[in-house]
Design a protein around this motif. Sequence first.
Motif: not given
Length: 351
Positions: A202-205, A265-277
């Motif tokens: 599930k992890r991008w490089l 606090r983040c203006g944007l999050l870039v995430s894999n398909d995971s919990g933080p998303m």
Amino acid sequence: MTPSETPSRILVIRFSSMGDIVLTSPVTRAVRRIWPDAEIDFLTRSEYVGLARALPGVSEVERLEPVKGRPRLISRIRRRKYDLVIDLHGNLRSRLVSLAGNAGRVVRYDKRRLSRMAIVRKPGGTAVVPHTVDRYLATLDRLDPVGASHRDGAQGAQEKRLPGLNVDARAVACVEERLADAGIGPGVPVLGVAPGASHGPKRWLPERFAQVAEHVAESRDMRVLLLGSEEDRTVTGEVARAMKSPAVDWTGTTDLSLLPAAVRRCGLLVSNDSGPMHVATAVGTPVVGVFGATHPRLGFAPLGPADAVVTLDLPCSPCSLHGNRACRYGTHACMEDLEPRRVIEEAERLI
């Protein structure tokens, strides 16, 4: 169960994982709205207690004990004498807990496992399953007339299915203090990056995450904040080393009770398909979710109005329900061939 049969004690069960627990929030919010005076407890594994406490409507959080402590847990549940158990895990363990609790009524989540497995067995098609949130909410439909009361109109239903978490003021202050210590003042925009995931496929490089982070941070004058669990230290370290400019790395140092405040606090999050998303969606932070071995059609796409999904949508995708199987072709093309420009385009659009 009608309003005249008002339950005084309700237990909601979801043992794991981070994203699934966040996605139960529309249910706990709806239950609190329907029965405002009820005591609503949430049962989960110990590592997710801090996150579960942020769920709307929850009164207390119970821990799923290790095997030796299970008798004490069952004893506590029996003493609570729950009128209603809402089982959103639907496995053997949650069924045993429900049975041992001797609740007045139990309703259970339908995993739709066969429908989801059909998508995996015939990838590249157009079949979809209802989103996990909708399947969780459907559990309440069995409590007539609750089904009608939590789905009132298209716009109202859309708002009520949006995940949400309470963000503690003390957590906000703690996050701001830690950012200030790292040289990031209150007015400095932050780009969150969550490159970890529960399973490797599930992890991008990491170097692709680094390229996206550097481009977006430079073009938007943002600082980069790396987020993840202790298990993600290796991959976030690779991201940090691949970046030319320094990132603030909170991997393994952010308790789940602080994570919603950090992500908000983040203006944007870039995430894999995971919990933080899903945490990002729940606190109103736009997120770009990267999907490879899994697929949004399986019911885990981010639901926020400003959220985006990036996937190559290959004919072999999805190749598993949870992204835990190695690529059947040995290429991992769903991630290897996904260029940073695709993610950058979505990130720039959302910001």
